[in-house]
Design an enzyme around this catalytic site. Structure first.
Site, PDB file in Angstrom:
ATOM      1  N   TYR A   1      22.268 -11.053  30.741  1.00  0.00           N
ATOM      2  CA  TYR A   1      21.404 -11.086  29.562  1.00  0.00           C
ATOM      3  C   TYR A   1      20.839 -12.492  29.361  1.00  0.00           C
ATOM      4  O   TYR A   1      19.656 -12.687  29.164  1.00  0.00           O
ATOM      5  CB  TYR A   1      22.194 -10.632  28.337  1.00  0.00           C
ATOM      6  CG  TYR A   1      21.434 -10.751  27.036  1.00  0.00           C
ATOM      7  CD1 TYR A   1      20.442  -9.840  26.703  1.00  0.00           C
ATOM      8  CD2 TYR A   1      21.707 -11.789  26.142  1.00  0.00           C
ATOM      9  CE1 TYR A   1      19.740  -9.954  25.513  1.00  0.00           C
ATOM     10  CE2 TYR A   1      21.016 -11.903  24.947  1.00  0.00           C
ATOM     11  CZ  TYR A   1      20.037 -10.989  24.640  1.00  0.00           C
ATOM     12  OH  TYR A   1      19.339 -11.114  23.463  1.00  0.00           O
TER      13      TYR A   1
ATOM     14  N   GLN B   1      14.878  -1.190  15.665  1.00  0.00           N
ATOM     15  CA  GLN B   1      14.469  -1.903  16.868  1.00  0.00           C
ATOM     16  C   GLN B   1      14.562  -0.937  18.048  1.00  0.00           C
ATOM     17  O   GLN B   1      15.635  -0.422  18.345  1.00  0.00           O
ATOM     18  CB  GLN B   1      15.374  -3.116  17.103  1.00  0.00           C
ATOM     19  CG  GLN B   1      14.976  -3.980  18.287  1.00  0.00           C
ATOM     20  CD  GLN B   1      16.068  -4.954  18.660  1.00  0.00           C
ATOM     21  OE1 GLN B   1      17.052  -4.586  19.308  1.00  0.00           O
ATOM     22  NE2 GLN B   1      15.931  -6.204  18.238  1.00  0.00           N
TER      23      GLN B   1
ATOM     24  N   LYS C   1      14.312  -0.254  21.992  1.00  0.00           N
ATOM     25  CA  LYS C   1      14.358  -0.908  23.294  1.00  0.00           C
ATOM     26  C   LYS C   1      13.288  -0.319  24.213  1.00  0.00           C
ATOM     27  O   LYS C   1      13.130   0.906  24.293  1.00  0.00           O
ATOM     28  CB  LYS C   1      15.728  -0.744  23.938  1.00  0.00           C
ATOM     29  CG  LYS C   1      16.878  -1.368  23.144  1.00  0.00           C
ATOM     30  CD  LYS C   1      16.745  -2.877  23.055  1.00  0.00           C
ATOM     31  CE  LYS C   1      17.952  -3.500  22.371  1.00  0.00           C
ATOM     32  NZ  LYS C   1      17.813  -4.970  22.228  1.00  0.00           N
TER      33      LYS C   1
ATOM     34  N   ASP D   1      11.579  -4.015  21.389  1.00  0.00           N
ATOM     35  CA  ASP D   1      12.275  -5.153  21.993  1.00  0.00           C
ATOM     36  C   ASP D   1      12.455  -4.906  23.480  1.00  0.00           C
ATOM     37  O   ASP D   1      13.164  -3.990  23.892  1.00  0.00           O
ATOM     38  CB  ASP D   1      13.635  -5.339  21.313  1.00  0.00           C
ATOM     39  CG  ASP D   1      14.386  -6.554  21.851  1.00  0.00           C
ATOM     40  OD1 ASP D   1      13.761  -7.378  22.538  1.00  0.00           O
ATOM     41  OD2 ASP D   1      15.590  -6.666  21.568  1.00  0.00           O
TER      42      ASP D   1
ATOM     43  N   GLU E   1       9.019  -7.886  20.207  1.00  0.00           N
ATOM     44  CA  GLU E   1      10.035  -8.933  20.324  1.00  0.00           C
ATOM     45  C   GLU E   1      10.342  -9.239  21.782  1.00  0.00           C
ATOM     46  O   GLU E   1      10.631  -8.350  22.563  1.00  0.00           O
ATOM     47  CB  GLU E   1      11.313  -8.507  19.595  1.00  0.00           C
ATOM     48  CG  GLU E   1      12.401  -9.570  19.611  1.00  0.00           C
ATOM     49  CD  GLU E   1      13.561  -9.232  18.684  1.00  0.00           C
ATOM     50  OE1 GLU E   1      14.709  -9.470  19.077  1.00  0.00           O
ATOM     51  OE2 GLU E   1      13.304  -8.726  17.572  1.00  0.00           O
TER      52      GLU E   1
ATOM     53  N   ASP F   1      13.002 -14.269  21.049  1.00  0.00           N
ATOM     54  CA  ASP F   1      14.434 -14.034  20.953  1.00  0.00           C
ATOM     55  C   ASP F   1      15.167 -14.793  22.057  1.00  0.00           C
ATOM     56  O   ASP F   1      15.634 -15.908  21.872  1.00  0.00           O
ATOM     57  CB  ASP F   1      14.735 -12.537  21.023  1.00  0.00           C
ATOM     58  CG  ASP F   1      16.209 -12.207  20.823  1.00  0.00           C
ATOM     59  OD1 ASP F   1      17.034 -13.131  20.839  1.00  0.00           O
ATOM     60  OD2 ASP F   1      16.537 -11.023  20.661  1.00  0.00           O
TER      61      ASP F   1
ATOM     62  N   LYS G   1      19.841 -16.088  17.164  1.00  0.00           N
ATOM     63  CA  LYS G   1      21.226 -15.781  17.478  1.00  0.00           C
ATOM     64  C   LYS G   1      22.089 -17.030  17.327  1.00  0.00           C
ATOM     65  O   LYS G   1      21.780 -18.086  17.879  1.00  0.00           O
ATOM     66  CB  LYS G   1      21.339 -15.201  18.891  1.00  0.00           C
ATOM     67  CG  LYS G   1      20.721 -13.800  18.995  1.00  0.00           C
ATOM     68  CD  LYS G   1      20.862 -13.227  20.379  1.00  0.00           C
ATOM     69  CE  LYS G   1      20.494 -11.743  20.384  1.00  0.00           C
ATOM     70  NZ  LYS G   1      19.169 -11.459  19.807  1.00  0.00           N
TER      71      LYS G   1
ATOM     72  N   TRP H   1      21.871  -8.075  12.409  1.00  0.00           N
ATOM     73  CA  TRP H   1      22.422  -7.078  13.320  1.00  0.00           C
ATOM     74  C   TRP H   1      23.877  -7.422  13.619  1.00  0.00           C
ATOM     75  O   TRP H   1      24.212  -8.569  13.933  1.00  0.00           O
ATOM     76  CB  TRP H   1      21.641  -7.036  14.633  1.00  0.00           C
ATOM     77  CG  TRP H   1      22.083  -5.943  15.564  1.00  0.00           C
ATOM     78  CD1 TRP H   1      21.613  -4.675  15.621  1.00  0.00           C
ATOM     79  CD2 TRP H   1      23.098  -6.034  16.588  1.00  0.00           C
ATOM     80  NE1 TRP H   1      22.263  -3.960  16.608  1.00  0.00           N
ATOM     81  CE2 TRP H   1      23.176  -4.775  17.213  1.00  0.00           C
ATOM     82  CE3 TRP H   1      23.932  -7.059  17.022  1.00  0.00           C
ATOM     83  CZ2 TRP H   1      24.069  -4.510  18.257  1.00  0.00           C
ATOM     84  CZ3 TRP H   1      24.825  -6.806  18.054  1.00  0.00           C
ATOM     85  CH2 TRP H   1      24.877  -5.541  18.663  1.00  0.00           C
TER      86      TRP H   1
END
Length: 368
Positions: free
Chosen positions: A56, A161, A163, A193, A218, A241, A265, A320
């Site tokens: 990720y 959101q 994906k 996203d 996003e 992000d 984050k 979230w």
């Protein structure tokens, strides 16, 4: 207050009804790294970092454990106040913000407990007693995504959101349209996203095909250069992000008008102390943003909720937390959950979370 002990734990967090699907990966279970610091006045605090796998971002759970073991001996005797703490961490290890965040969160927890203040108090003061959350809909067929979107809408989530990416763009467009058809007129905001999973070509195609849908895009592509190229061409707002890998990236994005908002984050920025700085910059630039993280249990959920509670409501896109996707709590009495699409802000001193250590494995490392 100075650190006298550091204990590192590992916790397994299986995904309920997994996998959790994104454009680049499918996640069945995650390893979270927990940190407990003890101070010379007897107060203690807990921190957490939980990377979503190894692809990720430039982070992974084994790396988090190793980096903590690298820093921990040198942190004994260090003040838990943010400036000396972050200065010392940077002296001991370059980069690795996602690891330093765990120590930062634990320090805020311990300091709050010692002063009888919640972490949101330490961050400037909560503006609300509960924060809006949002639900992330997995990559799915148009029918499945639409059905789940309607369910989450009825549960009270003010933001969804969806994906996208990692598949033919026509499938993404069909899914976006179907989801919007199911929630249009219900007062729910929609974000798509891609987690860096789209080509610039596909972003332009989606934005043009969905021009009548008031959505936010996003982190559609891999890097900042892609965002810069897309910014004047798309018909929708763009949020950053994964490219906010450090406070400087977020600062540049906010100051130059590169994006219209952020998915912030805590661990990418290095903890609550640097997150607070970016929160204030976003306030000055009137940029909406989320306050969340990649994954984690009650400790991370509490940290995200506390910082989210200090954001002006008109700029807070949501908090979230992973609670809807995992089972159990570290603290079964005070553990956080989403109720009617919102999260109650803990009011006890510190994070308001005290993990049950009997439910954890033995520390994988301890320092004093």
């Amino acid at each position: 207050m100075k650190i006298t002990e550091i204990h590192v734990f590992k916790a397994d967090l299986p995904v309920v009804n997994g996998p959790y699907k994104m454009s680049h990966s499918s996640v069945w279970a995650l390893n979270s790294i927990l940190v407990k610091i003890v101070c010379d006045n007897g107060f203690f605090g807990w921190g957490e970092t939980c990377p979503v796998g190894s692809s990720y971002n430039e982070s992974f759970s084994s790396g988090a454990a190793a980096a903590l073991m690298e820093m921990a001996p040198g942190l004994i005797g260090t003040s838990i106040l943010p400036i000396p703490l972050h200065t010392r961490m940077d002296q001991l290890l370059k980069g690795h913000n996602y690891v330093k965040a765990a120590i930062d969160i634990a320090a805020h927890d311990a300091l709050g407990k010692s002063l009888g203040l919640s972490v949101s108090d330490l961050l400037g003061g909560a503006l609300v007693d509960r924060v809006p959350s949002y639900y992330a809909l997995n990559l799915a067929t148009p029918e499945d995504a639409s059905r789940q979107a309607l369910e989450k809408c009825k549960e009270g989530y003010p933001r969804l959101q969806l994906k996208v990416g990692g598949r033919p763009v026509e499938q993404d467009i069909a899914t976006i349209r179907k989801v919007w058809e199911s929630i249009d007129g219900k007062g729910v905001r929609l974000v798509i996203d891609a987690n860096r999973g789209l080509l610039t070509r596909d972003v332009l195609t989606i934005s043009k095909a969905c021009i009548q849908i008031p959505l936010v895009i996003e982190q559609p592509c891999e890097n900042v250069d892609d965002l810069r190229a897309l910014r004047p061409l798309v018909h929708h707002p763009i949020y950053m992000d994964e490219n906010t890998v450090n406070p400087n990236n977020a600062l540049v994005g906010a100051a130059t008008g590169l994006v219209d908002g952020f998915g912030l984050k805590v661990t990418q920025l290095g903890g609550l102390y640097p997150m607070r700085a970016i929160r204030d910059i976003c306030a000055l630039r009137r940029l909406p943003h989320t306050c969340d993280d990649t994954w984690g249990g009650d400790i991370m959920a509490a940290a995200c909720t506390h910082i989210g509670a200090t954001v002006a409501p008109n700029l807070l896109e949501g908090v979230w937390i992973a609670a809807p996707y995992i089972e159990g709590h570290y603290d079964f009495e005070n553990g956080l959950s989403v109720e009617s699409g919102h999260i109650k802000v803990p009011t006890l001193p510190g994070l308001g979370i005290i993990p049950d250590e009997s439910g954890l494995s033995q520390p994988i490392a301890s320092y004093s």
